[in-house]
Design a protein around this motif. Structure first.
Motif, PDB file in Angstrom:
ATOM      1  N   ASN A 139     138.203  47.245  -8.477  1.00 40.49           N
ATOM      2  CA  ASN A 139     138.681  48.059  -9.593  1.00 40.49           C
ATOM      3  C   ASN A 139     138.895  47.278 -10.884  1.00 40.49           C
ATOM      4  N   VAL A 140     138.949  45.953 -10.802  1.00 41.27           N
ATOM      5  CA  VAL A 140     139.170  45.153 -12.006  1.00 41.27           C
ATOM      6  C   VAL A 140     137.976  44.237 -12.285  1.00 41.27           C
ATOM      7  N   THR A 141     137.665  43.383 -11.319  1.00 44.10           N
ATOM      8  CA  THR A 141     136.616  42.380 -11.549  1.00 44.10           C
ATOM      9  C   THR A 141     135.250  43.021 -11.743  1.00 44.10           C
ATOM     10  N   LEU A 142     134.833  43.842 -10.795  1.00 42.65           N
ATOM     11  CA  LEU A 142     133.481  44.399 -10.841  1.00 42.65           C
ATOM     12  C   LEU A 142     133.233  45.271 -12.068  1.00 42.65           C
ATOM     13  N   PRO A 143     134.141  46.194 -12.429  1.00 45.99           N
ATOM     14  CA  PRO A 143     133.889  46.979 -13.651  1.00 45.99           C
ATOM     15  C   PRO A 143     133.844  46.111 -14.910  1.00 45.99           C
ATOM     16  N   SER A 144     134.604  45.035 -14.925  1.00 45.72           N
ATOM     17  CA  SER A 144     134.654  44.187 -16.114  1.00 45.72           C
ATOM     18  C   SER A 144     133.384  43.361 -16.309  1.00 45.72           C
ATOM     19  N   ILE A 145     132.663  43.078 -15.225  1.00 47.52           N
ATOM     20  CA  ILE A 145     131.459  42.245 -15.328  1.00 47.52           C
ATOM     21  C   ILE A 145     130.194  43.056 -15.037  1.00 47.52           C
ATOM     22  N   ARG A 146     130.298  44.378 -15.113  1.00 46.43           N
ATOM     23  CA  ARG A 146     129.166  45.237 -14.733  1.00 46.43           C
ATOM     24  C   ARG A 146     127.925  44.937 -15.562  1.00 46.43           C
ATOM     25  N   SER A 147     128.079  44.795 -16.873  1.00 46.65           N
ATOM     26  CA  SER A 147     126.903  44.545 -17.719  1.00 46.65           C
ATOM     27  C   SER A 147     126.267  43.205 -17.393  1.00 46.65           C
ATOM     28  N   THR A 148     127.081  42.201 -17.105  1.00 39.31           N
ATOM     29  CA  THR A 148     126.547  40.894 -16.734  1.00 39.31           C
ATOM     30  C   THR A 148     125.812  40.962 -15.404  1.00 39.31           C
ATOM     31  N   VAL A 149     126.367  41.713 -14.460  1.00 43.45           N
ATOM     32  CA  VAL A 149     125.699  41.895 -13.163  1.00 43.45           C
ATOM     33  C   VAL A 149     124.334  42.550 -13.357  1.00 43.45           C
ATOM     34  N   ALA A 150     124.278  43.555 -14.219  1.00 46.38           N
ATOM     35  CA  ALA A 150     123.021  44.265 -14.451  1.00 46.38           C
ATOM     36  C   ALA A 150     121.971  43.348 -15.059  1.00 46.38           C
ATOM     37  N   ILE A 151     122.356  42.597 -16.081  1.00 48.42           N
ATOM     38  CA  ILE A 151     121.417  41.682 -16.726  1.00 48.42           C
ATOM     39  C   ILE A 151     120.954  40.603 -15.755  1.00 48.42           C
TER      40      ILE A 151
END
Length: 239
Positions: A152-164
Motif C-alpha cells: 500500500n505504500v512502497t509499490l504505489p509510490s514506485i509504480r512508474s519506475t517499475v513500469a519503465i
C-alpha cells in the motif's frame, strides 16, 4: 516473397513463441530478484554500502565472461551445479543442463536473470529512497505490517519506475543474442532458438539476406506494438 517465405516457416513461429517465453520469463525473474534485493538494501542493515557495491558485480561482468562461466557451471561432468545437487541428494546423477531439451532454456534464462537483475535493483532502490518516511510512520500507526506497507505504500509510490524498468528489461531481453549464442547456439534441437538467433543463422549460415531482413522488420513491428500496448495499459492504470 521474403515475407511470405518467413510467415510460412514453422521455425519462425516456434522461434517467435520462444522469444515471448524467453522475454516474459527473464523479465519476471529479474523483477522478482531485483525487487527482493532492493527491499533488502533499502532496509537498515550493517555493511549496506558494501552489499550495494557487491550487487553490481553481475551487471558489470562482461557478457562473454558471464556466459562462459555459467556454461562451465552447467557442465554435466565438471560443473559445480550438478555436483552440489548430487551431494545434496536432489539429483541421482549429473545433468548436462545445456544439452537437455527440457533444461536448456530455463538454464539460459537463469543466467540472463542473474546478469541483468542488478539494473532492476538499482532502479527500484533509487525510487524507494525518494519515498517519505512519514508514509511508513503513518502506516505503522494504522497497524500496518511489513507486507501491507509494501503493498500500500512502497509499490504505489514506485509504480512508474517499475513500469519503465519492466519495459526496458523486456526490450533488452527480447533483443538478447550473445548469452544464448555463447551458451547453446540455439540448441539442443533448436529448443533455445529465439528470433535473434534465427536472424543470425539466416544471415551468416544460410546467407539468405532477404529472409533475414524480413525477420528483422517483423521483429521491429512486433516489438513496437507490444510496447504501445504496454504503455497504453500503464496510462489506464495511472488514470
Amino acid at each position: 516473397e521474403n515475407y511470405i517465405k518467413v510467415l510460412q516457416d514453422k521455425v519462425f513461429w516456434s522461434s517467435a513463441l520462444r522469444s515471448l517465453v524467453w522475454t516474459a520469463s527473464s523479465v519476471s525473474a529479474q523483477m522478482i530478484l531485483g525487487m527482493s534485493v532492493a527491499l533488502l538494501l533499502n532496509a537498515s542493515i550493517k555493511f549496506r554500502g558494501v552489499f550495494r557495491g557487491l550487487m553490481l558485480i553481475p551487471w558489470v561482468t562482461p557478457g562473454v565472461v558471464a556466459a562462459m562461466t555459467w556454461r562451465w557451471m552447467y557442465d554435466g561432468q565438471f560443473g559445480i551445479i550438478s555436483h552440489v545437487l548430487v551431494l545434496l541428494g536432489i539429483l541421482e546423477k549429473p545433468i548436462v543442463w545445456l544439452a537437455n531439451v527440457n533444461t536448456a532454456l530455463p538454464a539460459v534464462i537463469l543466467e540472463h536473470a542473474w546478469k541483468s537483475f542488478p539494473f532492476v535493483a538499482i532502479m527500484l532502490l533509487a525510487a524507494m529512497q525518494t519515498i517519505p518516511d512519514d508514509l511508513y510512520e503513518a502506516a505503522s500507526l494504522d497497524g500496518a505490517g511489513g507486507w501491507h506497507k509494501f503493498w500500500n505504500v512502497t509499490l504505489p509510490s514506485i509504480r512508474s519506475t517499475v513500469a519503465i524498468t519492466m519495459l526496458l528489461s523486456a526490450i533488452w531481453a527480447f533483443n538478447s543474442f550473445d548469452v544464448i549464442w555463447l551458451m547453446t547456439e540455439g540448441g539442443p534441437a533448436g529448443r533455445t532458438d529465439t528470433l535473434t538467433t534465427y536472424v543470425y543463422k539466416a544471415t551468416f549460415m544460410a546467407f539468405d539476406l532477404g529472409k533475414a531482413a524480413a525477420i528483422a522488420v517483423l521483429m521491429f513491428i512486433g516489438m513496437f506494438f507490444l510496447v504501445m500496448l504496454y504503455l497504453r495499459s500503464i496510462r489506464r492504470n495511472e488514470l
